[in-house]
Design a protein around this motif. Structure first.
Motif, short mmCIF file in Angstrom:
data_model
loop_
_atom_site.label_atom_id
_atom_site.label_comp_id
_atom_site.label_asym_id
_atom_site.label_seq_id
_atom_site.Cartn_x
_atom_site.Cartn_y
_atom_site.Cartn_z
N UNK A 207 -15.63 0.45 -8.10
CA UNK A 207 -15.40 1.64 -7.29
C UNK A 207 -16.70 2.19 -6.74
N UNK A 208 -17.83 1.74 -7.32
CA UNK A 208 -19.13 2.25 -6.89
C UNK A 208 -19.86 1.23 -6.01
N UNK A 209 -19.09 0.44 -5.27
CA UNK A 209 -19.70 -0.59 -4.45
C UNK A 209 -20.64 0.00 -3.41
N UNK A 210 -20.31 1.19 -2.90
CA UNK A 210 -21.18 1.82 -1.91
C UNK A 210 -22.53 2.19 -2.53
N UNK A 211 -22.51 2.64 -3.77
CA UNK A 211 -23.75 2.97 -4.47
C UNK A 211 -24.57 1.70 -4.69
N UNK A 212 -23.90 0.60 -5.04
CA UNK A 212 -24.58 -0.68 -5.21
C UNK A 212 -25.25 -1.11 -3.89
N UNK A 333 -21.13 -6.55 11.68
CA UNK A 333 -21.72 -7.86 11.51
C UNK A 333 -22.38 -8.04 10.15
N UNK A 334 -22.67 -6.93 9.44
CA UNK A 334 -23.48 -7.03 8.22
C UNK A 334 -22.79 -6.54 6.95
N UNK A 335 -21.65 -5.88 7.07
CA UNK A 335 -20.96 -5.37 5.88
C UNK A 335 -19.60 -6.04 5.78
N UNK A 336 -19.27 -6.67 4.63
CA UNK A 336 -17.99 -7.37 4.48
C UNK A 336 -16.80 -6.43 4.67
N UNK A 337 -15.72 -6.97 5.25
CA UNK A 337 -14.55 -6.15 5.56
C UNK A 337 -13.89 -5.58 4.33
N UNK A 338 -13.95 -6.31 3.19
CA UNK A 338 -13.27 -5.83 1.99
C UNK A 338 -13.95 -4.62 1.34
N UNK A 339 -15.17 -4.29 1.77
CA UNK A 339 -15.84 -3.10 1.23
C UNK A 339 -16.24 -2.11 2.34
N UNK A 340 -15.90 -2.41 3.58
CA UNK A 340 -16.35 -1.58 4.70
C UNK A 340 -15.85 -0.15 4.58
N UNK A 341 -14.63 0.04 4.04
CA UNK A 341 -14.08 1.38 3.92
C UNK A 341 -14.91 2.25 2.99
N UNK A 342 -15.34 1.69 1.86
CA UNK A 342 -16.10 2.46 0.88
C UNK A 342 -17.54 2.70 1.32
N UNK A 343 -18.17 1.71 1.93
CA UNK A 343 -19.53 1.92 2.42
C UNK A 343 -19.53 2.92 3.56
N UNK A 344 -18.61 2.75 4.50
CA UNK A 344 -18.49 3.69 5.61
C UNK A 344 -18.12 5.08 5.08
N UNK A 345 -17.27 5.12 4.05
CA UNK A 345 -16.89 6.39 3.46
C UNK A 345 -18.07 7.12 2.84
N UNK A 346 -18.96 6.38 2.18
CA UNK A 346 -20.15 7.00 1.60
C UNK A 346 -21.04 7.59 2.69
N UNK A 347 -21.22 6.84 3.78
CA UNK A 347 -22.03 7.34 4.89
C UNK A 347 -21.41 8.60 5.49
#
Length: 407
Positions: A207-212, A333-347
């Motif tokens: 669940x902390x993939x964005x932090x990683x 182009x640089x962030x995998x689709x399966x985690x894009x929601x969480x990384x984008x959510x953190x931003x």
């Protein structure tokens, strides 16, 4: 490019977006204007904007998790259905002969704000999921053109409707466009084909993939965060501009509608030319150039008369939309689709936190009649963010970028 335009999924997405953007765009122009022109409306609008930003901040991380976990098509359709029902009820208030009060405007604004919070990150992730990497630049450019043409049309219509239509007719128009958008979204051929809870190598995603992600790529994360400042600036000026136009320039509501048209034109130009420029320049350099343009325009616009103000609005649109098109392609182009929601959510969550702080400061300053100080503070923050983006864009990060896609 031709394959993208012939894709039925892309065609339905464009039609759905046009339908909903026109209706919701008209409403979200009308409601802020009705709020700020009400008694004590300036302060009320500021506090409402702060409250909604706090709510969106709390929802965004969980929303990122949902975007990665469930069907993105279903999430879009469900959010539109809820918005449609709510706006239909408020439209009925006017049709039964009741007067709209301040709390009606506030709740309608809250509905629109929540809808945008869900729609944009979900649409972003869905587009990355449905289309191929070599289509991302044209895809993002076309989406920007579509979105801003819709906004420009909404501004043109709003400048007329604010003077001629009662609110319940405007809300009814929004309800009809949402119904049409739902129809087109339902028609999109879609099957969730991304891995859930796992990355491409089969390892479990926490669940902390964005932090990683932040720990692995702090410079890239700061670049992505800094490059959201034009969008954050636009969100803040959604509060500042109506107040500035009403209290400083002392213009009528039609100028506010024309401002929307001018902004839409600038953003359309960005959507057309940024994908063309991307053939020659890297995405990060395009982000840097357009951010500098945005910063310069917002730094001088409030010292100009109405004509100069509107011209700077054109440059603001070019800068904001151009940065967004290039940044979206960079992320896809640089962030995998399966985690894009969480990384984008953190931003988005960090950006919302910054908006909360600045909205609180700006609301206090506006209540003291210091609106020009608000623009000075915003310009200073943009100068700092633009400087970082320019420095980052001049560095070679190719090796780091290749590591990001591995997660």
């Amino acid at each position: 490019m031709n394959s993208l335009y012939k894709d039925s999924r892309f065609q339905y997405i464009i039609l759905a977006n046009v339908a909903s953007a026109i209706g919701s765009g008209i409403t979200m122009i009308a409601i802020p204007w009705l709020l700020v022109t009400s008694e004590n409306g300036n302060e009320v609008f500021g506090y409402v904007a702060i409250c909604m930003t706090i709510i969106n901040f709390m929802l965004t991380p969980y929303l990122g998790y949902l975007i990665d976990k469930i069907s993105r098509k279903r999430l879009l359709v469900s959010s539109k259905m809820v918005s449609l029902v709510a706006l239909a009820l408020f439209s009925g208030v006017g049709f039964v002969g009741l007067e709209y009060e301040l709390w009606h405007y506030i709740v309608i604004y809250m509905i629109g704000s929540l809808y945008y919070t869900i729609f944009y990150p979900t649409m972003f992730a869905l587009n990355q999921e449905l289309f191929h990497k070599n289509q991302f630049k044209v895809l993002n450019g076309t989406m920007e053109v579509q979105g801003q043409l819709s906004s420009m049309l909404a501004g043109a219509i709003a400048s007329v409707l604010l003077l001629k239509w009662d609110l319940h007719y405007i809300l009814l128009l929004d309800v009809c466009t949402y119904a049409l958008a739902i129809y087109f979204f339902v028609k999109i051929p879609y099957r969730k084909n991304r891995p859930v809870g796992a990355v491409s190598d089969g390892a479990k995603v926490s669940a902390f993939v964005a932090v990683d992600f932040i720990k692995r790529e702090p410079a890239m994360f700061l670049f992505l965060l800094a490059s959201t400042l034009p969008f954050i600036g636009v969100m803040l000026t959604n509060y500042l501009f109506p107040v500035y136009l009403a209290d400083v320039l002392k213009v009528e509501g039609d100028i506010y509608g024309i401002q929307g048209m001018v902004y839409g034109l600038g953003a359309v130009l960005a959507g057309v030319f940024v994908p063309i420029a991307a053939r020659k320049f890297e995405d990060k350099k395009l982000v840097a150039g357009t951010m500098v343009l945005f910063t310069l325009a917002i730094s001088v616009m409030v010292y100009l008369p109405v004509g100069g103000y509107l011209f700077m609005m054109l440059l603001i649109a070019l800068g904001n939309a151009g940065a967004r098109v290039a940044r979206n392609a960079f992320m896809m182009e640089r962030i995998p689709n399966e985690i894009i929601g969480r990384v984008d959510g953190m931003l988005r969550a960090v950006g919302l936190l910054l908006r909360i702080v600045l909205l609180a400061v700006f609301t206090g300053l506006v209540s003291m009649g210091q609106i020009l100080m608000c623009f000075t503070i915003l310009a200073g923050i943009l100068v700092i963010a633009s400087s970082f983006v320019v420095v980052f864009s001049r560095k070679s990060v190719g090796a780091a970028e290749r590591e990001v896609v591995k997660v």
